[in-house]
Write a protein that holds these residues in place. Sequence first.
Motif, mmCIF file in Angstrom:
data_model
loop_
_atom_site.group_PDB
_atom_site.id
_atom_site.type_symbol
_atom_site.label_atom_id
_atom_site.label_comp_id
_atom_site.label_asym_id
_atom_site.label_seq_id
_atom_site.Cartn_x
_atom_site.Cartn_y
_atom_site.Cartn_z
ATOM 1 N N PRO A 27 6.882 14.017 6.699
ATOM 2 C CA PRO A 27 7.347 13.747 8.062
ATOM 3 C C PRO A 27 7.812 15.027 8.747
ATOM 4 O O PRO A 27 8.277 15.955 8.089
ATOM 5 C CB PRO A 27 8.499 12.768 7.860
ATOM 6 N N GLU A 28 7.661 15.043 10.061
ATOM 7 C CA GLU A 28 8.073 16.208 10.847
ATOM 8 C C GLU A 28 9.574 16.468 10.725
ATOM 9 O O GLU A 28 10.002 17.590 10.545
ATOM 10 C CB GLU A 28 7.709 16.008 12.327
ATOM 11 N N ASN A 29 10.368 15.414 10.853
ATOM 12 C CA ASN A 29 11.820 15.537 10.799
ATOM 13 C C ASN A 29 12.400 14.539 9.803
ATOM 14 O O ASN A 29 12.972 13.526 10.192
ATOM 15 C CB ASN A 29 12.445 15.293 12.179
ATOM 16 N N THR A 32 0.822 -1.194 0.000
ATOM 17 C CA THR A 32 0.000 0.000 0.000
ATOM 18 C C THR A 32 0.861 1.250 0.000
ATOM 19 O O THR A 32 0.533 2.244 -0.624
ATOM 20 C CB THR A 32 -0.895 0.010 1.260
ATOM 21 N N ASP A 33 1.974 1.175 0.736
ATOM 22 C CA ASP A 33 2.873 2.324 0.842
ATOM 23 C C ASP A 33 4.285 1.821 1.099
ATOM 24 O O ASP A 33 4.507 0.647 1.356
ATOM 25 C CB ASP A 33 2.422 3.247 1.971
ATOM 26 N N TYR A 34 5.236 2.752 1.062
ATOM 27 C CA TYR A 34 6.652 2.445 1.146
ATOM 28 C C TYR A 34 7.300 3.544 1.978
ATOM 29 O O TYR A 34 7.139 4.719 1.662
ATOM 30 C CB TYR A 34 7.187 2.438 -0.288
ATOM 31 N N LEU A 35 7.970 3.175 3.048
ATOM 32 C CA LEU A 35 8.627 4.161 3.911
ATOM 33 C C LEU A 35 10.098 3.817 4.085
ATOM 34 O O LEU A 35 10.456 2.647 4.197
ATOM 35 C CB LEU A 35 7.980 4.185 5.304
ATOM 36 N N ALA A 36 10.936 4.847 4.140
ATOM 37 C CA ALA A 36 12.358 4.648 4.428
ATOM 38 C C ALA A 36 12.564 4.705 5.937
ATOM 39 O O ALA A 36 11.921 5.489 6.633
ATOM 40 C CB ALA A 36 13.193 5.722 3.738
ATOM 41 N N LYS A 37 13.444 3.841 6.430
ATOM 42 C CA LYS A 37 13.800 3.888 7.847
ATOM 43 C C LYS A 37 14.697 5.088 8.097
ATOM 44 O O LYS A 37 15.419 5.478 7.191
ATOM 45 C CB LYS A 37 14.546 2.609 8.242
ATOM 46 N N PRO A 38 14.736 5.658 9.219
ATOM 47 C CA PRO A 38 13.950 5.295 10.383
ATOM 48 C C PRO A 38 12.559 5.921 10.306
ATOM 49 O O PRO A 38 12.438 7.133 10.159
ATOM 50 C CB PRO A 38 14.745 5.885 11.544
ATOM 51 N N ALA A 39 11.531 5.111 10.370
ATOM 52 C CA ALA A 39 10.146 5.580 10.373
ATOM 53 C C ALA A 39 9.608 5.381 11.785
ATOM 54 O O ALA A 39 9.830 4.344 12.391
ATOM 55 C CB ALA A 39 9.322 4.794 9.371
ATOM 56 N N ASP A 40 8.921 6.387 12.304
ATOM 57 C CA ASP A 40 8.370 6.240 13.646
ATOM 58 C C ASP A 40 6.938 5.703 13.567
ATOM 59 O O ASP A 40 6.359 5.558 12.492
ATOM 60 C CB ASP A 40 8.458 7.546 14.434
ATOM 61 N N ALA A 41 6.373 5.407 14.725
ATOM 62 C CA ALA A 41 5.042 4.796 14.786
ATOM 63 C C ALA A 41 3.974 5.684 14.160
ATOM 64 O O ALA A 41 3.040 5.184 13.534
ATOM 65 C CB ALA A 41 4.689 4.462 16.227
ATOM 66 N N ASN A 42 4.100 7.002 14.307
ATOM 67 C CA ASN A 42 3.107 7.900 13.717
ATOM 68 C C ASN A 42 3.133 7.834 12.193
ATOM 69 O O ASN A 42 2.087 7.826 11.542
ATOM 70 C CB ASN A 42 3.334 9.342 14.183
#
Length: 179
Positions: free
Chosen positions: A130-132, A103-113
């Motif tokens: 992302p915030e940061n 469904t989606d793809y995120l690069a680490k480090p990804a937080d729980a939010n």
Amino acid sequence: MDGIGPDASLLLVDDDEVFVTRLGRAMEKRGFEVRTALSVAEAQRLLVEKTPAYAVIDLRLEDGNGLDVVEALRDRREDARIVVLTGYGAIATAVAAVKMGATDYLAKPADANEVMAALLSSGEQLPPPPENPMSADRVRWEHIQRVFEQCDRNVSETARRLHMHRRTLQRILAKRGPR
């Protein structure tokens, strides 16, 4: 962003035990029923026991490729929401993950939010940035470190694979990573 559906089962698959444990606790606090796996084999065994509605799967696992788990989950449950995580972002792997059913793809480090937003996003609109986010320098440094580890910390081999001069690579490795 929609809420968690009536089936709140979540499978977390990552070979970093500390990361998967921490993320599992955070997702339980957000209302998910979490099960974790540290390998492709363990994840596939858990899929047979109970097919989850949600999954967060690391792309590179010690015993194989996380895309095998994505494919197995998609075969068992077409409506599953799957987020693929990776230590380095590359367009080719993102495309492969989505084609396999992520469904989606995120690069680490990804937080729980970020993970929760990706799992529950309707797909009609992009999730907020992302915030940061990692800086470009940090992403570059993380990629170099990953290739260096994959080459068994061999500077010459890493430099060859990165198409970089060995001395330049040595200078980069001697410095601390950017924030």
